[in-house]
Structures are given as structure tokens and as C-alpha cells.
Design an enzyme around this catalytic site. Structure first.
Site, PDB file in Angstrom:
ATOM      1  N   CYS A 199      63.275  29.609   5.746  1.00  0.00           N
ATOM      2  CA  CYS A 199      63.444  29.392   4.317  1.00  0.00           C
ATOM      3  C   CYS A 199      62.282  30.076   3.608  1.00  0.00           C
ATOM      4  O   CYS A 199      61.737  31.052   4.104  1.00  0.00           O
ATOM      5  CB  CYS A 199      63.524  27.904   3.993  1.00  0.00           C
ATOM      6  SG  CYS A 199      62.064  26.958   4.503  1.00  0.00           S
ATOM      7  N   HIS A 233      35.588  17.849  27.053  1.00  0.00           N
ATOM      8  CA  HIS A 233      36.725  17.495  27.911  1.00  0.00           C
ATOM      9  C   HIS A 233      36.316  16.287  28.752  1.00  0.00           C
ATOM     10  O   HIS A 233      35.364  16.329  29.517  1.00  0.00           O
ATOM     11  CB  HIS A 233      37.086  18.666  28.819  1.00  0.00           C
ATOM     12  CG  HIS A 233      38.416  18.527  29.483  1.00  0.00           C
ATOM     13  ND1 HIS A 233      38.629  17.675  30.549  1.00  0.00           N
ATOM     14  CD2 HIS A 233      39.615  19.122  29.217  1.00  0.00           C
ATOM     15  CE1 HIS A 233      39.887  17.761  30.921  1.00  0.00           C
ATOM     16  NE2 HIS A 233      40.505  18.626  30.134  1.00  0.00           N
TER      17      HIS A 233
END
Length: 628
Positions: free
Chosen positions: A26, A535
Site C-alpha cells: 500500500c 548474551h
């Protein structure tokens, strides 16, 4: 911006072309119907430069790009062979899994999206002509007026033809037969007979005189009926004659069926929709304006705003005007005001830049970058903009403003609002914009957000950045970590800590760049541009978030020592996972990384020192982390 590279990354991250059922775009979004959404890496897509956000709504996987969406879609379509995929007739399976509302919204958006820009332009042209006549610049009998009016009004007059083409493409039936059916509805001879209120007969069956020019619902309903009949005819006729006889019998069957049954039924449905909207609006126009002004952008977020398009188009066709469009412009402009408030208040360079550009796009009617990139992301500005939209919408609705033609709600649509209630629209727009700006500037940021933008660690001189301990524990060299990727420093240089605490704290001031859904990792970009990855544990992604609690959000400002993640290291160990915490500089080539010589990580202790490689007299990294 390398749009081809971005398209390639998006294609890979949605699961490849084999995972795409259909795709289109769109004004601001790539819209996918994926065969399996679980194969799409949403977090990775959202982190791509050029992507605003990802939205899952109305059965679609939507990647919000902004105004450059067409430049991304074109290479993506070429790489994914989307034309071939879109033309297949056996890929309707995924749509049957959606609920009825999602399928309807998907159908409406697919039908109107291809020509939405042209329709908006034609509507604005009609509005400008009305303005020029009112100002005395043109007369309705002048050649210039008649030519331009034909260009603007012709689009809407023959709208059923355009709708037939896009609807047939969506429903995967013969587009040219659908167009032939639509031309039947607007054929000049039949239009003239209808205008004179004459009644035709089809083998003694009366044909109700109905006007179909500028209509929406009748042709959509007719193409849907055609999508039921065409497969039946394809089965009846052998392949050798199918290409001729299926279109022939479709026209023989569908033309009278549409004029006798389907068309009048569609016209009646349209009339009921228009009457219902008019009844609600006429009962309490100010209340209707307030509700639409407040919730229109919420409808946009969930994709249900497409359900209003046929109603508004039908209002204009049947009544000659629509009361909703001016109110929607107010809702759009309120978001522009909120974006301006963020621009004036925010001290974050990236957010200020995004907010500034979003003001202009929202004023022109494109709000997705504003919503997803600025107001909704910060939450408070979106709510305050909705409040401003409600107040401005109540003013516009109370003045019973009307739109004479359909176009995108924006400042460009103002000429289409000339006439009754025009002053109320102007006042509503001004109130919504100013109120959105002022409310956002005064109340759009929490104290924490203000603190994060003003009290962050100052940028240190000479390109030197210091990182403190993210968690207390025992320091070990990264090469000793029991994970080949981290140990080989393929992710970057850094250090590892065997934790004795359950809280990860920010080792540096900066912006949270990545928050993993599983909570096992956090990314931060420091003020000097260091890309820091924390991490927690090895292979802990397999826990799917169990034993982790994320305390921050993506794009949030953090200061040194702010808590980022809480985790249960004992439970993680009992589950059989290594709890070692890795602190990695993922853009290591930009820095010389020095690791502390201490073996114990205590609170607030300096653990890494980064020196920009651009500084003079700095040794270049040659494969080993240097210890001091």
C-alpha cells in the site's frame, strides 16, 4: 539506501519466496500473506535499516517501510517471482484459515490499494475545481474546467470498471471478463434508460432501473458471484475451448443476473450502509466526530479502517457527499501535531529526526511512519494525539462538515470540504494539531524518559569508551566459553562472566537496539557508537523466555547501571544450560578492545575499555584480546 539489499533481507527473513502466498504493497507497507508466519524472523526484520516496524493484523504480515515502500517492493517482487505466485489458482488454502472479518478486510484492502493514489489525486482535483469556481477563477462552462472535471470525475464515474479489475485479480478470476461485466453496468444506453426511469424486460423478467455509475458494492458482489460460477464452467468445457467458451457463458449468465438480482441487491446493501451511517451521524454528529477522531488511528493499526472505504465511497455515490472524511482528516492531523511535540521535546537525535520528517508525511495523509516510528512507540504521544483528535473531531462533526469527493484524509483534501461546515473543519484541524503538539510537549514523556535523555553518561574525550560490569561474578576469557561462535570471536571481541547474581545491568549509557523475545540477550548502542551485545547463557534461546524477565524496551534510553534483565541462574543451571554471560562488541573492527586483568567482576567495576581505531597512536587489533 540500498533498496534491493533491503528487499533481499526482508525476503530471506520472511522465510523466503516459498513461504509467500501473496504479497502486495500500500502507501507505506509491504503486505504479505505467509504460508507459515512462524518462519518469519520478526525481530530481525524490525532491526533492518529502512524498516519502521512489523505489524500482524487482519491475517496479514505487514512490514512498515514508509514512503519508499514501492522502491523496496519492486526488487522483492522480482526476486520472489510474485507475479507467478499471484497468478496461481491453487493457493487459496491459507485464506480459508482466516476468520470472515480478516478475509473481508484483506479483500477490501487488496481491491482499493492499487489505485488509492490515483483516486486521491482525482478527488483533490475535483475539490480544487470547486475552489476555483468559488473564487471566480473558472466557470463551469469553460473548456479548462470541463477537461479537468472530466479527468477528475471520470475516475469516479467509471469506478466499477477499476473495481472489477482489482477484485477479479484478488479473487483470481478472469479480469477482462469482470471488466466487460462492469462496462455493462455503466454502458451509456443502459444508463440513459435508467435515468429516464424506464423498465426493461429480460425475457419478460423485469429489470429494476438502478444507477451503477460511481457505485462500489454492486460490482464487488457481482465479481464474487462470478468467482463461484467461473470454476464450474472451467470444469464443464474442455481445455481446448475453455478460453473462449468460459468467458462467453460468463457474460451470457452474469450480465442479466447482475442487472436483475446481484446489482439491485448490492445497491440495496449500499443504501442500508449509507442510511445507517447517516442515522448515527445525524443523531449526535459531535459524538460521532469525537469517537472517530479518537479511534481512527486505532482502526488503522488493526487494519479495520479498510471496512470504512466502501461506506464512504457509497455515501458519495448515493448522497453526493460523505460526513466521515473531514473527521478522519482531523484524526490524521492530530498525529502530526504529536510528532511535532516529540520533535520539539526529544533530545534523542534519531527520534528527533524521525519525528520531524513524520510531521510532513502525516500532514499529507500518510500516518504509518508517524504511528509506528514515533507516537505509538513512545505510547503517551499516541494517546494524547487521540485525545486531541477526539476534541477536534467533535468540532468538525458538530459543524456537520461534508466531503464532496473521496480522497485521502489530509490537508490536501481541504478543497473537497468546501461548503457546509467548512469553517468547523478548519477549526477542528487547528485545534487537533495545536493540542496534539502542546499535550505531547508537556505530558508526552515520563520522568524516566526525560531522565534518560538528559542524564546519560557524557561522551568521553579522545574516542575512549569505558564499560562496567553487567553482572557480578568470575571473569573468564571469551576464548574459554563453551560456544564456538563466541569463543572464536566471530561475533566480536569481549569478555565472559560466570555470574553470581540474577540481574543484568547496563554496562554503558546508550540506546537499547535489540530486545530478544526470549529475554536471553540485549543489544545496546553506546553514545560513541559501540554496538554492545549482552548474551545470557549458552543455547538459552531454547528456553523460550522461561526464567528470564526483560525490564527494558527497544529504543529505550539507558544509563550506566540501569537494570536490563532479571534471570534465574539456578533454574537455568538445573535445566541443563550454561549460565555464562558474554559481553560482546559486535562492531569490533571500529575499536581497540582492552579487557580488565581482574578475575572477579564486582559491581560498577570497569571491565572493558574501547578506543576508536580512528585515533592516532592506537595499536591495531591483531587477533588477541589485550589484557592490562
Amino acid at each position: 539506501m540500498d533498496y534491493k539489499a533491503l528487499a533481499e533481507n526482508i525476503l530471506n527473513d520472511v522465510g523466503g519466496k516459498d513461504n509467500i502466498d501473496t504479497a502486495w504493497h500500500c502507501a507505506t507497507r509491504l503486505r504479505f500473506k505467509l504460508k507459515n508466519e512462524k518462519l518469519a524472523d520478526t525481530q530481525k526484520i524490525e532491526n533492518l535499516d529502512g524498516v519502521v516496524t512489523v505489524v500482524k493484523s487482519a491475517g496479514q504480515y505487514q512490514v512498515v517501510i514508509g514512503n519508499a515502500v514501492a522502491k523496496v517492493f519492486d526488487p522483492l517482487a522480482e526476486m520472489a517471482d510474485l507475479e507467478n505466485t499471484d497468478s496461481q489458482n491453487d493457493d487459496k488454502k491459507i485464506e480459508t484459515k482466516d476468520n470472515l472479518l480478516n478475509r473481508f478486510i484483506s479483500f477490501i484492502s487488496s481491491v482499493f490499494t492499487p489505485f488509492l493514489g490515483a483516486m486521491a489525486g482525482a478527488g483533490i482535483l475535483k475539490g480544487l475545481l470547486a475552489l476555483f469556481v468559488a473564487l471566480g477563477w473558472l466557470t463551469t462552462k469553460s473548456g479548462a474546467y470541463q477537461i479537468w472535471y472530466a479527468a477528475g470525475d471520470g475516475f469516479f464515474y467509471f469506478l466499477p470498471i477499476l473495481l472489477a479489475f482489482t477484485a477479479a485479480k484478488k479473487l483470481k478470476v478472469n479480469q477482462f471478463v469482470a471488466v466487460a461485466l462492469a462496462t455493462t453496468l455503466v454502458y451509456p444506453t443502459l444508463v440513459a434508460i435508467t435515468a429516464s426511469s424506464q423498465t426493461m424486460n429480460f425475457f419478460n423478467i423485469p429489470v429494476v432501473p438502478t444507477t451503477y455509475t460511481s457505485s462500489v458494492v454492486p460490482i464487488l458482489l457481482a465479481v464474487w458471484v462470478m468467482s463461484v460460477i467461473e470454476p464450474i464452467l472451467d470444469k464443464i468445457f474442455p481445455e481446448s475451448i475453455r478460453n473462449i467458451f468460459t468467458p462467453l457463458f460468463l457474460l451470457i449468465i452474469m450480465a442479466p443476473l447482475t442487472l436483475i438480482v446481484v446489482g439491485p441487491l448490492g445497491a440495496s446493501i449500499g443504501a442500508i450502509l449509507s442510511s445507517g451511517v447517516s442515522a448515527i451521524y445525524n443523531f449526535a454528529p459531535a459524538l460521532a466526530g469525537a469517537l472517530l477522531g479518537a479511534f481512527w488511528q486505532v482502526f488503522v493499526i488493526f487494519g479495520v479502517h479498510w471496512t470504512f472505504v466502501p461506506v464512504m465511497m457509497n455515501n458519495i455515490s448515493r448522497l453526493g457527499y460523505d460526513p466521515l472524511l473531514p473527521i478522519l482528516s482531523v484524526a490524521v492531523i492530530s498525529q502530526a501535531g504529536a510528532a511535532l511535540g516529540v520533535f520539539l521535546k526529544s533530545k534523542d537525535t534519531k527520534m528527533k529526526s524521525l519525528a520531524g520528517s513524520s510531521v510532513a508525511t502525516a500532514l499529507l495523509g500518510i500516518t504509518e511512519p508517524t504511528i509506528y516510528g514515533v507516537t505509538l512507540k513512545l505510547k503517551r504521544p499516541f494517546i494524547l494525539a487521540s485525545i486531541a483528535g477526539a476534541i477536534g473531531g467533535a468540532i468538525a462533526g458538530g459543524g456537520q462538515a461534508h466531503a464532496s469527493s473521496f480522497t485521502l484524509p489530509s490537508l490536501l483534501a481541504l478543497p473537497t470540504y468546501l461548503g457546509k461546515g467548512f469553517i468547523s473543519v478548519i477549526i477542528g484541524l487547528v485545534v487537533a494539531f495545536v493540542l496534539g503538539t502542546v499535550l505531547t510537549y508537556l505530558f508526552g514523556f515520563s520522568k524516566l524518559e526525560n531522565n534518560n535523555t538528559t542524564t546519560a553518561e557524557p561522551v568521553q574525550k579522545d574516542g575512549v569508551q569505558q564499560l562496567i560490569t553487567p553482572v557480578t561474578g568470575t571473569i573468564i576469557p571469551l576464548k574459554n566459553v563453551k560456544d564456538e561462535v563466541f569463543a572464536s570471536e566471530a561475533m566480536g571481541q569481549g569478555v565472559a562472566i560466570v555470574p553470581n547474581d540474577n540481574t543484568i545491568k547496563s554496562p554503558v549509557a546508550g540506546t537499547v537496539s535489540a530486545v530478544y523475545p526470549t529475554g536471553h540477550a540485549i543489544g545496546i548502542i553506546s553514545q560513541l557508537g559501540a554496538e554492545v551485545l549482552i548474551h545470557i547463557g549458552i543455547d538459552t534461546v531454547e528456553l523460550n523466555g522461561q526464567f528470564f524477565k526483560t525490564l527494558v524496551q527497544q529504543n529505550q534510553k539507558v544509563s550506566v547501571g540501569d537494570s536490563l534483565v532479571e534471570f534465574d541462574r539456578e533454574a537455568i543451571s538445573e535445566a541443563g544450560f550454561d549460565t555464562t554471560v558474554m559481553l560482546i562488541i559486535t562492531n569490533t573492527p571500529n575499536y581497540n578492545v582492552v579487557v580488565t586483568e581482574n578475575t572477579l567482576a564486582t559491581a560498577d567495576e570497569q571491565i572493558l575499555t574501547l578506543t576508536s581505531r580512528q585515533e592516532e597512536n592506537v595499536p591495531v587489533y591483531k587477533g588477541e584480546v589485550q589484557h592490562v
